[in-house]
Design an enzyme around this catalytic site. Structure first.
Site, PDB file in Angstrom:
ATOM      1  N   LYS A  13       0.926  -1.387  -0.008  1.00 12.58           N
ATOM      2  CA  LYS A  13       0.025   0.060   0.020  1.00 12.58           C
ATOM      3  C   LYS A  13       0.776   1.117   0.219  1.00 12.58           C
ATOM      4  CE  LYS A  13      -2.277   1.018   3.860  1.00 12.58           C
ATOM      5  NZ  LYS A  13      -2.401   2.032   4.705  1.00 12.58           N
ATOM      6  N   ARG A  89     -11.111   4.619   9.436  1.00 10.04           N
ATOM      7  CA  ARG A  89     -10.721   3.316  10.155  1.00 10.04           C
ATOM      8  C   ARG A  89     -12.010   2.896  10.686  1.00 10.04           C
ATOM      9  NH1 ARG A  89      -5.158   3.581  10.358  1.00 10.04           N
ATOM     10  NH2 ARG A  89      -3.915   2.256  11.416  1.00 10.04           N
ATOM     11  N   ARG A 126      10.995  -9.741   5.229  1.00 12.47           N
ATOM     12  CA  ARG A 126      11.859  -8.472   5.493  1.00 12.47           C
ATOM     13  C   ARG A 126      12.610  -8.666   6.832  1.00 12.47           C
ATOM     14  NH1 ARG A 126       7.078  -4.233   5.913  1.00 12.47           N
ATOM     15  NH2 ARG A 126       6.989  -5.020   8.029  1.00 12.47           N
ATOM     16  N   ARG A 128      12.224  -7.811  10.165  1.00 13.18           N
ATOM     17  CA  ARG A 128      12.354  -6.955  11.156  1.00 13.18           C
ATOM     18  C   ARG A 128      12.228  -7.552  12.443  1.00 13.18           C
ATOM     19  NH1 ARG A 128       8.907  -2.171   9.039  1.00 13.18           N
ATOM     20  NH2 ARG A 128       9.871  -1.694   6.869  1.00 13.18           N
ATOM     21  N   ARG A 139      -1.244  -8.335  14.552  1.00 14.09           N
ATOM     22  CA  ARG A 139      -1.470  -7.029  13.671  1.00 14.09           C
ATOM     23  C   ARG A 139      -2.595  -7.217  12.625  1.00 14.09           C
ATOM     24  NH1 ARG A 139       4.196  -5.771  14.120  1.00 14.09           N
ATOM     25  NH2 ARG A 139       4.477  -6.298  11.947  1.00 14.09           N
TER      26      ARG A 139
END
Ligand code: AMP
Length: 185
Positions: A13, A89, A126, A128, A139
């Site tokens: 996004k 949201r 990724r 992290r 999440r």
């Protein structure tokens, strides 16, 4: 052009928003970025927002609606249009946005769709430190719970466009402009 973009973390996004903003010359409004800027500046809003953001909760609707109403009234947005990212949201924020925009309303709400399994492997890749499988899945569940009623809201108002976000960045961008071109006529 007045559009909203939605997508899971890891859906691309951010990248696609930047490209859309460059391509259409609209103003990118990310409420997350606005709140993080307020936190960095240490304004009263920032101090309040920090506590809420640290808990992973949502800043109250009335606060957010006020911030967004103010931003949308600025001359750059009035002249060039906007890509809203992170707002609305909640369905109540969507109602507020509709009130702010009046008759014209939104041109489109784009759901950049990448399946949970796919975004999970992207985030794991990724690598992290805060991207443990458990944190990622928490999440994503939160996102799901938050976004489901919103997708219904946009669908009901006839502005929802779901775009497949899997594939080459240029191909995905082509899908987005393909969906937007007819809407913007
Ligand atoms: P984001 O970068 O969009 O994930 O936003 C980061 C955090 O800012 C969220 O976890 C929320 O705490 C807060 N936030 C951003 N946009 C909104 C919104 N529209 N309504 C409520 N809280 C928001």
């Amino acid at each position: 052009m007045k559009i909203v973009i939605l997508g899971r973390q890891g859906s691309g996004k951010g990248t696609q928003s930047t490209r859309l903003v460059d391509h259409y010359g609209v103003v990118h409004i990310s409420t997350g970025d606005m709140l993080r800027a307020a936190v960095a500046e240490g304004t009263e809003l920032g101090r309040e927002a920090k506590l809420i953001m640290d808990l992973g909760e949502l800043v109250p609707d009335d606060v957010m609606n006020g911030i967004v109403a103010e931003r949308l009234a600025k001359p750059d947005v009035v002249e060039h249009g906007f890509l809203l990212d992170g707002f609305p949201r909640t369905p109540s924020q969507a109602d507020a946005l509709q009130d702010i925009l009046g008759d014209d309303g939104l041109d489109a709400a784009i759901n950049l769709d990448v399946a949970v399994d796919e975004v999970t492997s992207r985030m794991v890749a990724r690598g992290r430190a805060d991207d443990t499988l458990e944190a990622i899945s928490r999440r994503l569940q939160l996102y799901e719970r938050e976004t489901e009623p919103l997708l219904e809201w946009f669908e009901r108002h006839g502005v929802l466009h779901t775009v497949d976000g899997v594939g080459d960045e240029d191909v995905v961008f082509g899908r987005l402009t393909g969906v937007l071109e007819p809407v913007l006529d």
